[in-house]
Every structure is written in C-alpha cells, then in structure tokens.
Design an enzyme around this catalytic site. Structure first.
Site, PDB file in Angstrom:
ATOM      1  N   ASP A   1      64.437  17.384  84.055  1.00 30.70           N
ATOM      2  CA  ASP A   1      64.497  16.044  83.448  1.00 30.70           C
ATOM      3  C   ASP A   1      65.294  15.056  84.291  1.00 30.70           C
ATOM      4  O   ASP A   1      65.992  14.183  83.764  1.00 30.70           O
ATOM      5  CB  ASP A   1      65.097  16.111  82.032  1.00 30.70           C
ATOM      6  CG  ASP A   1      64.296  16.991  81.093  1.00 30.70           C
ATOM      7  OD1 ASP A   1      63.061  17.053  81.253  1.00 30.70           O
ATOM      8  OD2 ASP A   1      64.898  17.615  80.201  1.00 30.70           O
TER       9      ASP A   1
ATOM     10  N   ARG B   1      58.515  34.163  87.628  1.00 35.44           N
ATOM     11  CA  ARG B   1      58.167  32.742  87.541  1.00 35.44           C
ATOM     12  C   ARG B   1      57.241  32.339  88.686  1.00 35.44           C
ATOM     13  O   ARG B   1      56.287  31.587  88.504  1.00 35.44           O
ATOM     14  CB  ARG B   1      59.452  31.910  87.571  1.00 35.44           C
ATOM     15  CG  ARG B   1      59.277  30.458  87.141  1.00 35.44           C
ATOM     16  CD  ARG B   1      60.619  29.752  87.067  1.00 35.44           C
ATOM     17  NE  ARG B   1      61.535  30.408  86.151  1.00 35.44           N
ATOM     18  CZ  ARG B   1      61.526  30.252  84.836  1.00 35.44           C
ATOM     19  NH1 ARG B   1      60.631  29.457  84.272  1.00 35.44           N
ATOM     20  NH2 ARG B   1      62.407  30.867  84.083  1.00 35.44           N
TER      21      ARG B   1
ATOM     22  N   MET C   1      56.483  23.873  77.968  1.00 35.06           N
ATOM     23  CA  MET C   1      57.831  24.414  77.818  1.00 35.06           C
ATOM     24  C   MET C   1      58.095  25.550  78.807  1.00 35.06           C
ATOM     25  O   MET C   1      58.434  26.670  78.445  1.00 35.06           O
ATOM     26  CB  MET C   1      58.039  24.890  76.379  1.00 35.06           C
ATOM     27  CG  MET C   1      57.780  23.826  75.337  1.00 35.06           C
ATOM     28  SD  MET C   1      58.825  22.349  75.550  1.00 35.06           S
ATOM     29  CE  MET C   1      60.413  23.024  75.083  1.00 35.06           C
ATOM     30  N   ARG C   2      57.882  25.238  80.066  1.00 33.79           N
ATOM     31  CA  ARG C   2      58.185  26.187  81.137  1.00 33.79           C
ATOM     32  C   ARG C   2      58.884  25.444  82.266  1.00 33.79           C
ATOM     33  O   ARG C   2      58.549  24.300  82.568  1.00 33.79           O
ATOM     34  CB  ARG C   2      56.896  26.805  81.701  1.00 33.79           C
ATOM     35  CG  ARG C   2      56.238  27.837  80.816  1.00 33.79           C
ATOM     36  CD  ARG C   2      56.914  29.179  80.916  1.00 33.79           C
ATOM     37  NE  ARG C   2      56.835  29.752  82.258  1.00 33.79           N
ATOM     38  CZ  ARG C   2      57.469  30.863  82.610  1.00 33.79           C
ATOM     39  NH1 ARG C   2      58.243  31.488  81.759  1.00 33.79           N
ATOM     40  NH2 ARG C   2      57.337  31.352  83.839  1.00 33.79           N
ATOM     41  N   ILE C   3      59.844  26.112  82.878  1.00 33.49           N
ATOM     42  CA  ILE C   3      60.494  25.570  84.067  1.00 33.49           C
ATOM     43  C   ILE C   3      59.797  26.165  85.290  1.00 33.49           C
ATOM     44  O   ILE C   3      59.615  27.378  85.387  1.00 33.49           O
ATOM     45  CB  ILE C   3      61.996  25.917  84.089  1.00 33.49           C
ATOM     46  CG1 ILE C   3      62.690  25.249  82.899  1.00 33.49           C
ATOM     47  CG2 ILE C   3      62.632  25.478  85.403  1.00 33.49           C
ATOM     48  CD1 ILE C   3      64.143  25.636  82.748  1.00 33.49           C
TER      49      ILE C   3
ATOM     50  N   GLU D   1      55.466   7.587  72.357  1.00 33.39           N
ATOM     51  CA  GLU D   1      54.998   8.496  73.395  1.00 33.39           C
ATOM     52  C   GLU D   1      53.486   8.370  73.585  1.00 33.39           C
ATOM     53  O   GLU D   1      52.988   8.347  74.714  1.00 33.39           O
ATOM     54  CB  GLU D   1      55.352   9.938  73.038  1.00 33.39           C
ATOM     55  CG  GLU D   1      56.821  10.258  73.098  1.00 33.39           C
ATOM     56  CD  GLU D   1      57.094  11.708  72.737  1.00 33.39           C
ATOM     57  OE1 GLU D   1      56.324  12.589  73.156  1.00 33.39           O
ATOM     58  OE2 GLU D   1      58.090  11.963  72.030  1.00 33.39           O
TER      59      GLU D   1
ATOM     60  N   ASN E   1      55.829  13.860  83.825  1.00 34.36           N
ATOM     61  CA  ASN E   1      56.198  14.466  82.553  1.00 34.36           C
ATOM     62  C   ASN E   1      56.634  13.379  81.587  1.00 34.36           C
ATOM     63  O   ASN E   1      57.093  12.313  82.005  1.00 34.36           O
ATOM     64  CB  ASN E   1      57.356  15.452  82.771  1.00 34.36           C
ATOM     65  CG  ASN E   1      57.827  16.099  81.480  1.00 34.36           C
ATOM     66  OD1 ASN E   1      57.024  16.640  80.714  1.00 34.36           O
ATOM     67  ND2 ASN E   1      59.116  16.050  81.215  1.00 34.36           N
TER      68      ASN E   1
ATOM     69  N   HIS F   1      59.298  12.850  78.401  1.00 36.66           N
ATOM     70  CA  HIS F   1      60.477  13.462  77.799  1.00 36.66           C
ATOM     71  C   HIS F   1      60.949  12.598  76.634  1.00 36.66           C
ATOM     72  O   HIS F   1      60.997  11.373  76.753  1.00 36.66           O
ATOM     73  CB  HIS F   1      61.585  13.582  78.846  1.00 36.66           C
ATOM     74  CG  HIS F   1      62.844  14.196  78.322  1.00 36.66           C
ATOM     75  ND1 HIS F   1      62.955  15.548  78.083  1.00 36.66           N
ATOM     76  CD2 HIS F   1      64.041  13.648  77.973  1.00 36.66           C
ATOM     77  CE1 HIS F   1      64.173  15.811  77.612  1.00 36.66           C
ATOM     78  NE2 HIS F   1      64.845  14.668  77.535  1.00 36.66           N
TER      79      HIS F   1
ATOM     80  N   ASN G   1      50.405  14.692  72.815  1.00 38.53           N
ATOM     81  CA  ASN G   1      50.382  13.759  73.945  1.00 38.53           C
ATOM     82  C   ASN G   1      49.158  13.982  74.815  1.00 38.53           C
ATOM     83  O   ASN G   1      48.595  13.035  75.370  1.00 38.53           O
ATOM     84  CB  ASN G   1      51.660  13.888  74.776  1.00 38.53           C
ATOM     85  CG  ASN G   1      52.768  12.997  74.269  1.00 38.53           C
ATOM     86  OD1 ASN G   1      52.591  11.794  74.156  1.00 38.53           O
ATOM     87  ND2 ASN G   1      53.903  13.588  73.942  1.00 38.53           N
TER      88      ASN G   1
END
Length: 218
Positions: A150, A70, A95-97, A179, A112, A114, A19
């Site tokens: 999300d 974090r 792939m991180r919060i 996408e 983002n 999804h 993407n």
C-alpha cells in the site's frame, strides 16, 4: 501498452469482486480505452468468478494453497497473464502479497484500489483504523503497486466525510460507492495514457491538472 487497440486488462480478485464488477460495467462502453479479458482469483470459491463468467469473460482459479511458495504461485499467475496477452493488471480485493520479483516485472502496469486515503491506514481494517484515529475525512485510493504494501504512487483518490455516529460498516458502505466510481475512472486514465508512472512519480498528461487528475470527491 499499445495505442493501436484497447488495453487488455486482467482483474485479480479473492472474493465477491464488487470493484471488478464496476470495471467490467465501465468497459462495456464502446469508447472505454480498456477491455477486461481475464478475471483470476486465488480462491476457487471466489464469488466474482461467476460474475465474470456471466459477462463472457475468461476466468482462472489458482488456489494459492496448492503452491509450495509465494514465488511458485506468482509464476503460475504470470503464465496465465502471458497466455492472455495482458497489458495491465488491476487488483480488486486481491488478498495476496506478491513476491518482489513479480511486482517489479509489472512495474507501471499494475494498479490497486485501497479503502483509505493513503498514506493513512495501510493494511486491513482501514475503517476501524480511521474511526479510532478520529479523522474527519476517509476514503479510497487507486495507486500503482510497488513491493512495499500500500505504498505505491497515487493515481486518484475520493473522500467522504466521517459522520457522527458512524461505525465501520456505515463508513465502509459509503466508501464502497466511491470505490465503484473512482476505479473505472482511474483505469481509463491509465489505459488511455493520460496517467503514467515515471520512476516513483505519477505524471498526468497536459490538460489534466492535479485536482482533476486526483478525482477528489467530497
């Protein structure tokens, strides 16, 4: 975001960055309202970093395992974004919060993509979730990032039919095509000011109807 120049965008990735590549390609058009000035990854081995470097884009690898918390990782990332004078952040397979404080600092300036038609199928393994649920439509969503995973206000969506005999790989491949179309269009809307976040609502500029703004594709 400044109207006097193109919006300066950072893309955050964790892997191959397909993407990201679609955003970089779109931004090469002279009339595109955003420029990609930084690609950062939380994994030093992310393949997308080499792709970005090949396009002459600055890259940074911040290995999240090297930070004690974090918040410490987020602070290091924030420092990189500040140095690059970033206006808008795009997550592309990142792939991180984030910590709530980081998200709140970028409220209305971080988006983002999804791989589901949110609010359905949040989290991971979305294609398996869709097949298990028996839905007839599945797709992808571009949304503003909020602290809840999300759950941010929706900017744009694209849908594909779920075909008899589909497995997760076949469905994922068709959705990935969407996408790569949807994300550059959605970024252009945000960067040009045609879409903005007001409170918890996405507002489209006059002349964009809800259907046009949603960019819904079958």
């Amino acid at each position: 975001m400044r109207a006097s120049r193109k919006v300066r965008v950072a893309i955050l990735i964790s892997g191959r960055g397909s993407n990201m590549a679609s955003l970089v390609a779109a931004a090469q058009a002279p009339d595109y309202p955003a420029e990609i000035v930084l690609v950062a990854a939380n994994r030093p081995d992310a393949l997308g970093l080499a792709t970005a470097s090949g396009h002459g884009i600055a890259t940074r690898a911040l290995d999240h395992r090297a930070y004690p918390s974090r918040e410490a990782f987020d602070a290091a990332l924030q420092a990189e974004l500040a140095v690059a004078d970033i206006d808008l952040v795009c997550l592309a397979g990142f792939m991180r919060i984030f910590s709530a404080g980081f998200v709140e600092a970028w409220a209305g300036r971080m988006i983002n993509i999804h791989p589901s038609l949110l609010p359905l199928f949040k989290g991971v393994h979305t294609h398996e979730q869709a097949l298990a649920a028996g839905v007839r439509l599945h797709g992808c969503t571009v949304h503003y990032v909020v602290p809840e995973l999300d759950a941010g206000p929706i900017i744009a969506q694209a849908a594909v039919p779920v075909r008899p005999g589909d497995d997760a790989d076949a469905l994922a491949a068709r959705i990935l095509v969407q996408e790569h179309r949807l994300y550059p269009q959605a970024l252009a809307l945000v960067a040009s000011g045609q879409v903005r976040l007001e409170g918890a609502r996405v507002v489209f500029s006059e002349g964009l109807t809800g259907a046009e703004g949603a960019l819904l594709s079958l």
